[in-house]
Design a protein around this motif. Structure first.
Motif, mmCIF file in Angstrom:
data_model
loop_
_atom_site.group_PDB
_atom_site.id
_atom_site.type_symbol
_atom_site.label_atom_id
_atom_site.label_comp_id
_atom_site.label_asym_id
_atom_site.label_seq_id
_atom_site.Cartn_x
_atom_site.Cartn_y
_atom_site.Cartn_z
ATOM 1 N N VAL A 93 0.848 -1.194 0.000
ATOM 2 C CA VAL A 93 0.000 0.000 0.000
ATOM 3 C C VAL A 93 0.881 1.242 0.000
ATOM 4 C CG1 VAL A 93 -1.640 1.353 1.344
ATOM 5 C CG2 VAL A 93 -1.921 -1.116 1.192
ATOM 6 N N SER A 94 0.538 2.208 -0.842
ATOM 7 C CA SER A 94 1.226 3.494 -0.874
ATOM 8 C C SER A 94 0.232 4.599 -0.571
ATOM 9 C CB SER A 94 1.842 3.751 -2.257
ATOM 10 O OG SER A 94 2.791 2.766 -2.577
ATOM 11 N N TRP A 95 0.735 5.666 0.018
ATOM 12 C CA TRP A 95 -0.084 6.846 0.305
ATOM 13 C C TRP A 95 0.478 8.043 -0.449
ATOM 14 C CZ3 TRP A 95 -4.556 7.118 3.157
ATOM 15 C CH2 TRP A 95 -4.889 5.999 3.943
ATOM 16 N N TYR A 96 -0.435 8.853 -0.970
ATOM 17 C CA TYR A 96 -0.065 10.053 -1.715
ATOM 18 C C TYR A 96 -0.892 11.236 -1.207
ATOM 19 C CZ TYR A 96 2.264 7.132 -5.206
ATOM 20 O OH TYR A 96 3.111 6.253 -5.846
ATOM 21 N N GLN A 97 -0.289 12.411 -1.269
ATOM 22 C CA GLN A 97 -0.992 13.661 -0.967
ATOM 23 C C GLN A 97 -1.168 14.430 -2.263
ATOM 24 O OE1 GLN A 97 1.074 17.259 0.457
ATOM 25 N NE2 GLN A 97 -0.109 17.066 2.338
ATOM 26 N N GLN A 98 -2.391 14.867 -2.552
ATOM 27 C CA GLN A 98 -2.642 15.635 -3.756
ATOM 28 C C GLN A 98 -3.269 16.975 -3.380
ATOM 29 O OE1 GLN A 98 -5.361 13.901 -6.645
ATOM 30 N NE2 GLN A 98 -4.416 15.027 -8.319
ATOM 31 N N ALA A 99 -2.473 18.025 -3.469
ATOM 32 C CA ALA A 99 -2.983 19.371 -3.230
ATOM 33 C C ALA A 99 -3.810 19.804 -4.436
ATOM 34 C CB ALA A 99 -1.826 20.332 -2.992
ATOM 35 N N LEU A 100 -4.666 20.771 -4.219
ATOM 36 C CA LEU A 100 -5.551 21.237 -5.282
ATOM 37 C C LEU A 100 -4.751 21.719 -6.490
ATOM 38 C CD1 LEU A 100 -8.617 21.326 -5.295
ATOM 39 C CD2 LEU A 100 -8.493 23.748 -4.726
ATOM 40 N N PHE A 113 4.172 11.403 -3.419
ATOM 41 C CA PHE A 113 4.383 10.170 -2.669
ATOM 42 C C PHE A 113 4.723 10.477 -1.221
ATOM 43 C CE2 PHE A 113 5.521 5.791 -2.141
ATOM 44 C CZ PHE A 113 6.728 5.733 -1.448
ATOM 45 N N ILE A 114 3.970 9.856 -0.290
ATOM 46 C CA ILE A 114 4.262 10.023 1.139
ATOM 47 C C ILE A 114 5.114 8.854 1.621
ATOM 48 C CG2 ILE A 114 3.312 10.292 3.458
ATOM 49 C CD1 ILE A 114 0.734 11.358 2.181
ATOM 50 N N PHE A 115 4.570 7.642 1.528
ATOM 51 C CA PHE A 115 5.330 6.435 1.864
ATOM 52 C C PHE A 115 4.611 5.200 1.333
ATOM 53 C CE2 PHE A 115 3.618 7.838 6.183
ATOM 54 C CZ PHE A 115 2.400 7.214 6.047
ATOM 55 N N GLN A 116 5.334 4.077 1.434
ATOM 56 C CA GLN A 116 4.804 2.787 0.998
ATOM 57 C C GLN A 116 4.968 1.789 2.136
ATOM 58 O OE1 GLN A 116 5.415 0.767 -3.066
ATOM 59 N NE2 GLN A 116 7.041 -0.167 -1.837
ATOM 60 N N TYR A 117 4.005 0.868 2.285
ATOM 61 C CA TYR A 117 4.075 -0.178 3.287
ATOM 62 C C TYR A 117 3.999 -1.544 2.625
ATOM 63 C CZ TYR A 117 4.139 2.664 7.425
ATOM 64 O OH TYR A 117 4.530 3.533 8.413
ATOM 65 N N TYR A 118 4.883 -2.426 3.087
ATOM 66 C CA TYR A 118 4.925 -3.797 2.583
ATOM 67 C C TYR A 118 5.248 -4.690 3.763
ATOM 68 C CZ TYR A 118 6.869 -7.931 0.184
ATOM 69 O OH TYR A 118 7.145 -9.204 -0.238
ATOM 70 N N TYR A 176 -3.330 -6.442 5.287
ATOM 71 C CA TYR A 176 -2.787 -5.505 4.289
ATOM 72 C C TYR A 176 -3.483 -4.151 4.269
ATOM 73 C CZ TYR A 176 -0.788 -9.901 2.633
ATOM 74 O OH TYR A 176 -0.161 -11.114 2.560
ATOM 75 N N SER A 177 -4.515 -3.962 5.081
ATOM 76 C CA SER A 177 -5.103 -2.631 5.164
ATOM 77 C C SER A 177 -4.099 -1.687 5.819
ATOM 78 C CB SER A 177 -6.418 -2.656 5.943
ATOM 79 O OG SER A 177 -6.175 -2.993 7.291
ATOM 80 N N SER A 178 -4.354 -0.393 5.712
ATOM 81 C CA SER A 178 -3.349 0.566 6.167
ATOM 82 C C SER A 178 -4.008 1.804 6.756
ATOM 83 C CB SER A 178 -2.459 0.968 4.982
ATOM 84 O OG SER A 178 -1.510 1.947 5.350
ATOM 85 N N LEU A 217 -6.235 16.172 -0.865
ATOM 86 C CA LEU A 217 -6.842 14.861 -1.081
ATOM 87 C C LEU A 217 -5.771 13.824 -0.789
ATOM 88 C CD1 LEU A 217 -9.361 13.292 -2.206
ATOM 89 C CD2 LEU A 217 -8.201 13.342 -4.439
ATOM 90 N N TYR A 218 -6.062 12.888 0.096
ATOM 91 C CA TYR A 218 -5.106 11.839 0.444
ATOM 92 C C TYR A 218 -5.534 10.553 -0.241
ATOM 93 C CZ TYR A 218 -2.872 15.018 3.598
ATOM 94 O OH TYR A 218 -2.179 16.094 4.091
ATOM 95 N N LEU A 219 -4.636 10.046 -1.064
ATOM 96 C CA LEU A 219 -4.925 8.878 -1.884
ATOM 97 C C LEU A 219 -4.144 7.673 -1.388
ATOM 98 C CD1 LEU A 219 -4.573 10.699 -5.300
ATOM 99 C CD2 LEU A 219 -6.707 9.747 -4.425
ATOM 100 N N CYS A 220 -4.821 6.564 -1.383
ATOM 101 C CA CYS A 220 -4.188 5.293 -1.069
ATOM 102 C C CYS A 220 -4.162 4.476 -2.354
ATOM 103 C CB CYS A 220 -5.015 4.599 0.008
ATOM 104 S SG CYS A 220 -4.650 2.871 0.258
ATOM 105 N N ALA A 221 -3.082 3.747 -2.579
ATOM 106 C CA ALA A 221 -2.982 2.895 -3.758
ATOM 107 C C ALA A 221 -2.451 1.537 -3.337
ATOM 108 C CB ALA A 221 -2.048 3.514 -4.792
ATOM 109 N N SER A 222 -2.983 0.483 -3.924
ATOM 110 C CA SER A 222 -2.480 -0.846 -3.588
ATOM 111 C C SER A 222 -1.955 -1.541 -4.837
ATOM 112 C CB SER A 222 -3.564 -1.693 -2.919
ATOM 113 O OG SER A 222 -4.502 -2.200 -3.850
#
Lengths: 113, 112
Positions: free
Chosen positions: A32-39, A45-50, A72-74, A88-93
């Protein structure tokens, strides 16, 4: 097959507070990766977890932290919220830490007042 | 530092027109991806290009990867209002596994 889900969809906090955002990965995905998207910007990219450990981090301060659970949830935790954390905070798997193809959730819109 | 620059940032066209969005970098990328994002949603992967010079087509969308793997383009033929959205290019970081580097996006509006 269940896609990536995030909660909550919207959140309003005040400066200095703490926030926890949640993400359930797509079935069969262990990373799982987390991203921050400003307007008006692309995601950052914030970080990734494995395997429940942080496996890569972008240029974000330590008050941005995360967790990954055995299913595997985060979670993304942000302490001492600042106005600039509004985004907007986005999660990606994805299926593995070195896989380029990832699938994004709908995001959590955080507003810091 | 690897950067991806997209142009134009904003594009407003009439239905039926053609358009091209560019994604450029001074760095070589092993692959580039294109996403489309609608308001209130996360980005949705459209295509991944891997080989320099590669051209991929997805209905009215044509994606090209530059020969030197430093740039890519997205061409839309006969745009429709349903094509409206934010188009993002992204590439994997060369030195940080898992990290995707995104361009700032191209906001496309197709008016009927």
């Amino acid at each position: 097959e269940t896609g990536v889900t995030q909660s909550p969809t919207h959140l309003i906090k005040t400066r200095g507070q703490q926030v926890t955002l949640r993400c359930s990965s797509q079935s069969g995905h262990n990373t799982v990766s987390w991203y921050q998207q400003a307007l008006g910007q692309g995601p950052q990219f914030i970080f990734q977890y494995y395997r429940e450990e942080e496996n890569g981090r972008g240029n974000f301060p330590p008050r941005f932290s995360g967790l990954q659970f055995p299913n595997y949830s985060s979670e993304l935790n942000v302490n001492a919220l600042e106005l600039d954390d509004s985004a907007l905070y986005l999660c990606a798997s994805k299926g593995g830490p070195d896989t380029d193809t990832q699938y994004f959730g709908p995001g959590t819109r955080l507003t810091v007042l | 530092t690897q950067l991806l620059e997209q142009s134009p940032q904003f594009l407003s066209i009439q239905e039926g027109e053609n358009l091209t969005v560019y994604c450029n970098s001074s760095s070589v990328f092993s692959s580039l991806q294109w996403y489309r994002q609608e308001p209130g949603e996360g980005p949705v992967l459209l295509v991944t290009v891997v080989t320099g010079g590669e051209v991929k087509k997805l209905k009215r969308l044509t994606f090209q990867f530059g020969d030197a793997r430093k740039d890519s383009s997205l061409h839309i033929t006969a745009a429709q209002p349903g094509d409206t959205g934010l188009y993002l290019c992204a590439g994997p970081s060369g030195n940080q596994g898992g990290k995707l580097i995104f361009g700032q996006g191209t906001e496309l509006s197709v008016k009927p």
